[in-house]
Design an enzyme around this catalytic site. Structure first.
Site: not given
Length: 1666
Positions: A194, A332, A372, A632
């Site tokens: 994870c 988390h 998750h 020229s």
């Protein structure tokens, strides 16, 4: 250990700040951007659903797999919740150039990564340019995390193949990104479960800090797949990780685990310093990152708060950020009691100690919304924080209320200023800094400290462009249809109010410098947002090219004096382009600091500075010249750019020259005049008028010169000139300071010589076209270093035009493409003197006034870019708009196709297959008399043809009959898959159709009375109506948004009458066949809506056979006819062509619903496939309640000529010709041919198995059939075992076809035989003689009507291959016909009788110009020009030449007109050839050409006139000029002598012979042109070996008879051609037969071999020449 080394290792090295400059995100619930993610958060959405009750679960998984694992486990129904994608992640395999097999073999996670990586790179503004920036692909790293595999790595359970390794090895996750985007930095795939995302990002940050890469893309991916899903759910449940009630509940009291989710997230990163310097948009800055193993001492997956605290403290310390400055933590937050407790305790110990109460730490976790996502969870959290940075807002925590807080966490919230919010609020902080936590079950976890990016990219106070002028904009896509969609996306985006806040300069910068460039593109210029919208709505011209096309080159030509005077300091470029400004300022600074140019001569300084500034500007934009030509005065600037002179020295000489002119020449009465007349004519006049002393001053071009003289002499010369040439143009140049390049500047030469001697001259660094010498001077040419060069340049004639011609000639000789021309000056007069090639550009770079500078330069820039020049838009914007930054733009609209790789074992879903049987079953026959009403409603190419929908109805009726009794309960629906058309069925009085079912399968075939011929095959299934409707409903959400285009003003709306009048060119529908009431066709032409009331009418049962009373074919027609209408009314179909159904793919119909609805709304879309030879599309139908009730997917319609379709129907053959193991060979079968056939059979079997094809089409390359790199290896290994004699040669070329592969693998050289096609299913080995066997279709005159299995028009007579009734060979002509020129010289206008008896097919055949005779892409195409009879039919009898062969008929053949002259024909056919190459062979710029008789003569003329087009020539028995001394009348006698027919096509051919013969003899310039131009391409000559023996004596000159009767034609031809073209003649080869019998069956094999040998010899010479 010395004291000074103690504890040094403990010091923390400084962390290099890393900028996140791009992001791509995917999540459940349709999350595909930061916006959709934010909507989910602020609306407190949850995307969790119970698997067992959700149709998404049923579509993806096999419920029995879950039932077997979870049976008996408590709460299993509650446990099985998840946050899954609404649809299976798909892949746009066309965009990524993947074969079907390769795409099918990819892991679904690899597919998802490719698309998210593309979006992240687009968001970052990565263009793939190798420009030395931090985004250079050579230093771009890839770091990807994953935790699951789509297939378990036990090959016994799965259908393993060459892609098994690619699917199962995780290294390919990062490898696929590297491969498809060309990234060549470090690559790594990681797995820390994870915490994989944050680990991958950490690895990327370390690589950036150490210099291993300068940019990186990093993140993670996680998809729950059908194969690994059940077992992974089971294992996670047994480990106790899954929540018992469903969704994740971070920090809540009822949280018992997490809920699985899917997702993908990738971020693009650079060092902060690089991002700031390169103008990137910075989403956030990573200030610190720490990864540690934090497993509990007791259990590996148990979180440990103390260890987490150490890691978090380390990350904060590395960042150098005060803990109190961190105001938000994206935790988390898995929702487990122990996990939340450990995490909150660590946050408090590090971030909440000594924190002020008024500065609380806010904590949140998006897992309460999206679950998750395991390996992708870290990038989900990071994406949330970036979305917060952008909005400066904090979203609420899902489902949170203080009363629901986990009691174990309450003490921390009571003791520390830490909080969780339940309502959205502003993120008030002086600097927004956050922490992201990401933990893994393996104990690996990490923390990231990230700061908002706006701190480093202030938007306020930015500079804007100095002038309000247009800016460039580019949009590109991989194909035309996608480009149209992308344009509409841009229009909608630009109209949004938020877009108006984005500076237009940023949008221009992002669209031109920060996007991938694709083959199809548009470019516009606009000066405001709404101006850009308007320009896009006006549909600018689309550029169709290759993104990898060969870059074109440009040459600069510099203007001389005499044009409009422009002070460069007044030009808009001076205020817009920094490089232009700096260069101009330098010129003035140098001149003024040393007084190099007097004030009276400031115009010279202005012109010089303008031209020098333009050069420096173009070079800074990436436009660098390959050659320099100055007219020229302009040659001075050219010499400076070439490094011969410095700016100072050039200005010094110009200043001295101007001062000398003022001092010595003002009293000299010299003037100049421009004359528009060919140089040769002017020279004649100058020779005649020597007394006037007028001089040739400048050769501007072949048709323009400048002369000098006194005013009186010039006037006298003008009057005399206009007497001789009244059309000549004369213009006196009154604005010249002196008559340069003439005797009038003689007084200054001595002093000017002294000045030149004082200047240091350097070797040239570039090619210079010398006006003095009239030639090209290569790099380092010493003549430019001679000190008197500029003195002579002042006095002698300036031969600018001659120098240009010399340069172009040398390019032709070197076979170097001619460059485009850019005039450097204030006008476009000089480039008008240059005669360009067909596609050459001639562009000015500055307008005539100062205000036109930027507009003219920008227009030239975009035209150069559109033509293929490499433009560095980053440098362009740095030059004109250095403050520009990258900004958001619409993302690329991919066309996704879902796919999961299937397991080998059967899926035990609800059975829909037919009832089991071990016998072949038949339905009752349906006689054609009952089918007749259906066929009469469907007339194609003049035939009553059974529509495909009738076959569908028959198969569905059969499926109903064959279904088991249990399957017939309730309301049923029907599916047909793999539905392929084998052959058509036409109406016959005693015919019938019947459905046959193979034993033990659900495979059905429709056969007919024609020897049980199979017409169509499919696999049938019966299912519950409700199940089918649920599965179809998935498509509705994707289809319905496209309904909006019906209401756009750009949409074409067609009512029934108009619609079917357009459709009649392909299919004539009867009253009951006209089922569409109205059609809406989108602007792109690739999608349409239809409306039909046919299902609600009373006519649905009329004319329907009794066997089909419940399956009305016309009812089915109403829901699928639209796809055929759409393709056949599109611009992809040309006149004389039709799209014909080849495969119906997969068909699903709820038939009862179709009977019940009052009307249907139909949506159809398609794309072109197989190199534009077929369309592949889908068509869906909705009933009157808006429910999707039918779907036809992967409908393939092949594009073909109408006349070919007619013949195929005649023969009852399938439209697509496929190869079998049948070969045309000699009737005398030799042992080596038997060996060949044996090898061929084996090779074809290997290819069929590897490519998963039932047959191998000859008209496609192996690459087009799916032979990618891995499959090639797989096939190669197998073939090496079959053909060991070729192991050292074996290289399988995807660009080759089956024929070339067989030739490579045969043990001896390719025999004198050709593969032909067959539609038979049996695999037989036969040998068929080309000339005599009845198996090969032979015309009455003996010429085959098929070549390589490709049918040719019926009765294709070739002048040189026709036979007289008595069997004697026909001559190259036909006898007199009414209204046709006769041999005695009389002639009349062509009569209608010439075409009266010619079949429509033949008229169609001769009107197809050019005609593809053989198709084998890869090698240089061969263009074969018609013979004297005006047709190219003779070439149809040639054998396989292993290349594409194109034939050209005489364009006037049908109208009875011949060529005007050989010269005119060469010009006309060159244009045809160029157009064909451009449209059909974009990879080739040249062709090989040749022809029989007159065709060879025209070919040689083309080679002389167009060496840029012609690579080589093969002539076939073409008489060298001057060998046969015939008059036109005598030539007609020879050519028309043996013919006796006057009807039809023969009359047209005869007229061609006579007209073309006269045209050839009337224009004798052919030999002169061949000799003078000295044909500069390789030539190979074929000569007939046998003499011509006429049946009666002809009145011909003696030398003519010697030529015609001699066996030595080849000797004479070689000597003659050698005299004309010298060493370019590579060989002369004799061929059996005389001139008129070379293509007859007896001799055509030898002619083919000789022609093939000649082509090979030419290509070998070309390869040697490089």
């Amino acid at each position: 250990m010395p004291p000074n080394t103690v504890n040094k290792a403990a010091e923390i090295p400084p962390f290099e700040p890393i900028a996140i400059v791009g992001i791509g995100i995917r999540g459940p619930g349709g999350i595909n951007s930061l916006t959709t993610l934010w909507d989910t958060l602020v609306e407190r959405k949850s995307h969790c659903f119970p698997l067992a009750k959700d149709p998404r679960f049923q579509r993806r998984f096999n419920p029995d797999d879950f039932k077997a694992l979870f049976d008996g486990i408590p709460d299993s129904e509650n446990v099985l919740h998840a946050n899954l994608f609404d649809e299976t992640p798909g892949l746009d395999r066309t965009y990524f150039s993947l074969s079907e097999r390769e795409a099918a073999g990819m892991d679904v996670q690899q597919k998802l990564l490719l698309h998210v990586a593309h979006e992240a790179l687009e968001d970052a503004g990565y263009s793939g340019a190798e420009d030395g920036s931090a985004f250079d692909p050579s230093t771009f790293g890839v770091y990807v995390a994953t935790a699951t595999d789509e297939v378990i790595q036990d090959p016994r359970d799965y259908d393993t193949d060459i892609y098994h390794l690619v699917r199962t090895e995780r290294a390919f996750l990062s490898g696929q990104i590297c491969f498809h985007f060309g990234l060549r930095g470090p690559s790594s795939s990681v797995d820390t479960v994870c915490s994989g995302s944050i680990t991958a990002i950490n690895d990327a940050c370390r690589a950036l800090a150490t210099g291993d890469c300068r940019a990186a893309i990093a993140g993670g991916v996680h998809v729950v797949t059908p194969v690994s899903g059940p077992i992974s759910f089971y294992c996670i449940k047994r480990a106790g990780f899954l929540d018992r009630t469903g969704q994740c509940k971070p920090f809540l009291q009822n949280g018992t685990g997490y809920s699985r989710s899917e997702g993908c997230g990738l971020v693009v990163m650079k060092r902060l310093s690089d991002a700031i310097r390169e103008g990137d948009r910075i989403h956030g800055v990573i200030r610190g990152l720490c990864i540690r193993s934090m497993a509990s001492p007791k259990f590996i997956s148990q979180p440990n708060g103390a260890f987490q605290s150490v890691a978090l403290a380390q990350a904060v310390k590395i960042s150098g950020v005060d803990p109190a400055a961190i105001s938000f933590v994206e935790a988390h937050g898995p929702g487990t009691a122990k996990g939340d407790l450990a995490e909150v305790s660590s946050l408090c110990s590090v971030l909440a100690q000594h924190r002020a109460v008024d500065n609380p730490l806010t904590v949140g976790s998006l897992k309460g919304n999206v679950g998750h996502a395991e390996a992708a969870s870290g990038t989900h959290s990071l994406a949330k924080v970036i979305a917060m940075f952008q909005r400066r807002r904090i979203p609420p925590q899902a489902d949170f209320h203080p009363s629901r807080l986990n009691p174990t966490l309450q003490p921390f919230f009571d003791k520390h200023p830490i909080r969780i919010i339940e309502n959205e609020e502003d993120w008030n902080a002086s600097h927004r800094i956050a922490v992201v936590g990401n933990f893994g079950a393996s104990g690996n976890a990490g923390f990231m400290v990230i700061e908002e990016g706006s701190t480093f990219q202030p938007l306020e106070g930015r500079d804007v462009p100095k002038v309000s002028s247009p800016l460039p904009f580019v949009i590109s896509a991989k194909d035309q249809a996608t480009l149209v969609k992308l344009i509409h996306l841009y229009i909608d985006w630009l109209k949004q109010p938020s877009t108006f806040l984005t500076p237009l300069s940023d949008i221009s910068y992002a669209m031109t410098a920060r996007r991938f460039i694709h083959p199809f593109m548009i470019s516009v210029q606009a000066d405001s947002h709404m101006d850009l919208v308007q320009k896009l709505q006006e549909r600018p011209p689309m550029i169709n090219g290759s993104a990898n096309r060969t870059p074109r080159e440009v040459a600069f030509c510099f203007s001389g004096q005499g044009g409009e005077r422009v002070d460069p300091r007044d030009s808009t470029l001076y205020n817009f382009s920094a490089s232009f400004t700096d260069a101009v300022d330098m010129c003035f600074r140098v001149a003024e600091s040393e007084n190099l140019v007097a004030e009276e001569d400031v115009a010279i300084l202005e012109l010089f500075a303008l031209e020098f500034g333009l050069v420096e500007m173009w070079k800074s934009w990436g436009i660098k010249p390959v050659a320099l030509a100055g007219h020229s005065f302009g040659e001075y600037v050219a010499l400076v750019c070439a490094g011969v002179l410095t700016v100072r020295d050039a200005l010094k000489l110009l200043g001295i020259r101007a001062a000398l002119i003022r001092a010595m020449c003002l009293d000299v009465p010299g003037k100049m005049a421009a004359v528009r007349l060919p140089l040769s004519d002017v020279n004649k006049c100058l020779e005649q008028q020597k007394s006037t002393r007028v001089e040739l001053a400048c050769v501007n071009s072949d048709n323009s010169v400048t002369v000098a003289g006194t005013p009186e002499d010039l006037e006298s010369f003008r009057q005399e000139l206009l007497k001789w040439y009244p059309a000549a143009s004369w213009h006196l140049l009154n604005n010249m300071t002196a008559a340069f390049h003439s005797r009038f500047v003689q007084p200054i030469l001595a002093d000017f010589t002294n000045a030149c001697n004082e200047v240091k001259v350097h070797p040239s660094e570039m090619v210079v076209l010398s006006g003095l010498l009239g030639k090209m001077c290569p790099v380092g040419d010493a003549v430019l270093q001679q000190h008197d060069y500029l003195v002579r340049h002042c006095r002698e004639t300036n031969r600018f035009g001659t120098a240009i011609s010399d340069y172009q000639r040398q390019n032709v000789e070197r076979e170097t493409p001619q460059p485009d021309w850019l005039e450097i000056g204030s006008h476009s007069r000089i480039i008008s003197f240059i005669t360009p090639a067909s596609d050459q550009l001639k562009l000015p770079s500055h307008g005539k006034s100062a205000g036109e500078g930027w507009m003219t330069a920008l227009d030239a820039l975009m035209r150069l870019y559109s033509a293929g020049h490499v433009v560095d838009f980053k440098d362009v914007h740095y030059d004109v708009n250095p403050s520009a930054h990258h900004t958001d733009l619409p993302l690329y609209p991919f066309q996704l196709e879902p796919h999961f790789y299937p397991a080998r074992r059967e899926v035990k879903a609800s059975s829909t297959m037919l009832a089991s049987t071990n016998e072949v079953q038949f339905c009752p026959r349906v006689p054609s008399t009952e089918l007749a009403p259906l066929l009469l409603n469907h007339v194609m190419a003049g035939y009553t043809l059974c529509p495909a929908t009738t076959h569908v109805a028959l198969m569905m009726a059969a499926a109903s009959t064959f279904a088991s009794s249990s399957q017939q309960e309730g309301r049923l629906a029907y599916k047909l898959s793999k539905l392929k058309v084998i052959a058509g069925f036409t109406n016959t009085t005693d015919g019938w159709l019947q459905v046959r079912r193979q034993s033990s399968t659900s495979d059905l075939e429709i056969i007919s009375n024609d020897d049980n011929k199979i017409h169509i095959t499919a696999r049938a299934e019966v299912c519950k109506e409700q199940d089918l409707l649920e599965s179809l409903s998935l498509y509705a959400s994707f289809i319905l948004p496209f309904k909006s285009f019906k209401f756009l003003p750009s949409t074409d709306v067609l009512r029934k009458e108009l619609a079917y009048s357009l459709f009649n060119h392909t299919v004539n529908y009867g009253p009951h066949g006209q089922v569409l009431d109205r059609v809406w066709i989108a602007e792109d032409g690739y999608q349409a809506w239809g409306y039909s009331t046919y299902p609600g009418g009373a006519s649905t049962a009329e004319g329907v056979p009794s066997a089909l009373r419940d399956f009305s074919p016309m009812l089915i027609e109403s829901v699928c006819q639209l796809i055929g209408f759409l393709m056949n009314t599109s611009t992809n179909r040309k006149d004389g062509e039709a799209f014909v159904t080849d495969e119906l793919g997969d068909c699903s119909i709820a038939i009862s619903k179709l009977y019940e609805t009052k009307y249907v709304e139909i949506y159809a879309s398609y794309k072109m496939v197989d190199g534009g030879t077929a369309g592949l599309g889908n068509v869906f139908a909705f009933d009157d309640k808006g429910q999707l009730i039918s779907a036809f997917r992967d409908v393939r319609m092949a594009k073909m000529k109408i006349y070919v379709l007619k013949r195929l129907i005649d023969r009852g053959r399938k439209p697509e010709q496929v190869v079998t193991t049948q070969h045309v060979a000699s009737t005398e079968v030799e042992e080596d041919n038997v060996a060949h056939n044996d090898i061929d059979d084996k090779v074809i079997s290997v290819l069929k198995a590897a490519l998963r094809l039932s047959e191998i089409p000859l008209d496609k390359t192996l690459g087009e059939l799916g032979l990618d790199s891995l499959t090639a290896i797989d096939v190669g290994v197998q073939l090496e075992r079959l053909v060991p004699h070729r192991r050292d040669h074996l290289t399988i070329d995807p660009e080759g076809n089956l024929t070339s592969l067989l030739q490579l693998l045969r043990p001896t050289p390719l025999p004198k035989s050709l593969p032909i096609t067959s539609s038979t299913k049996e695999s037989k080995v036969e040998t068929v003689d080309l000339a005599t066997s009845p198996s090969l279709p032979i015309m009455p005159n003996g010429v085959p009507t098929t070549v390589n299995g490709v049918p040719k028009p019926n009765a294709l007579p070739t002048v040189n291959g026709l036979h007289k009734p008595n069997g004697a060979p026909a001559a190259n002509g036909v006898p007199t016909a009414n209204g046709v020129p006769t041999a005695d010289g009389t002639s009349t206008e062509p009569s209608q009788t010439l075409v009266a008896n010619i079949s429509p097919e033949m008229l169609q055949a001769i009107s197809s110009n050019p005609e593809v005779i053989q198709y084998a892409p890869g090698r240089t195409p061969l263009l074969l020009i018609h013979d004297g009879g005006g047709t190219s039919f003779a070439y149809y009898s040639l054998g396989n030449l292993d290349r594409t062969v194109i034939g050209i008929h005489c364009p006037g053949l049908q109208e009875g007109k011949g060529i005007e002259s050989v010269h005119h024909a060469a010009n006309e056919y060159a244009n045809i050839a160029r157009q064909y190459l451009k449209q059909q062979c974009p990879g080739h710029s040249k062709v090989l050409i040749g022809g029989w008789s007159l065709g060879g003569t025209i070919s040689m003329m083309m080679a002389a006139l167009f060496p840029d087009l012609v690579a080589g020539v093969v002539t076939i028995d073409t008489t060298p000029p001057g060998v046969v001394g015939l008059t036109a009348q005598q030539a007609e006698s020879v050519l028309l002598h043996p013919w006796s027919r006057t009807d039809g096509i023969h009359g047209l051919v005869r007229r061609q012979l006579q007209l073309n013969t006269r045209a050839s003899f009337a224009h004798p310039e052919y030999k002169t042109i061949i000799r003078v131009t000295a044909v500069n391409v390789p030539v190979y000559v074929l000569c007939a070996i046998d003499p011509f023996r006429p049946s009666e004596s002809l009145d011909l000159p003696k030398e003519t008879y010697q030529w015609l009767l001699s066996f030595k034609q080849s000797d004479v031809a070689e000597v003659t051609w050698k005299e004309l073209i010298g060493e370019r003649l590579l060989g002369v080869q004799s061929v059996p037969g005389n001139h008129w019998t070379m293509f007859t069956p007896a001799n055509v094999k030898a002619t083919t071999e000789a022609l093939k040998q000649g082509l090979d010899v030419i290509e070998a010479r070309l390869n040697k020449m490089g």
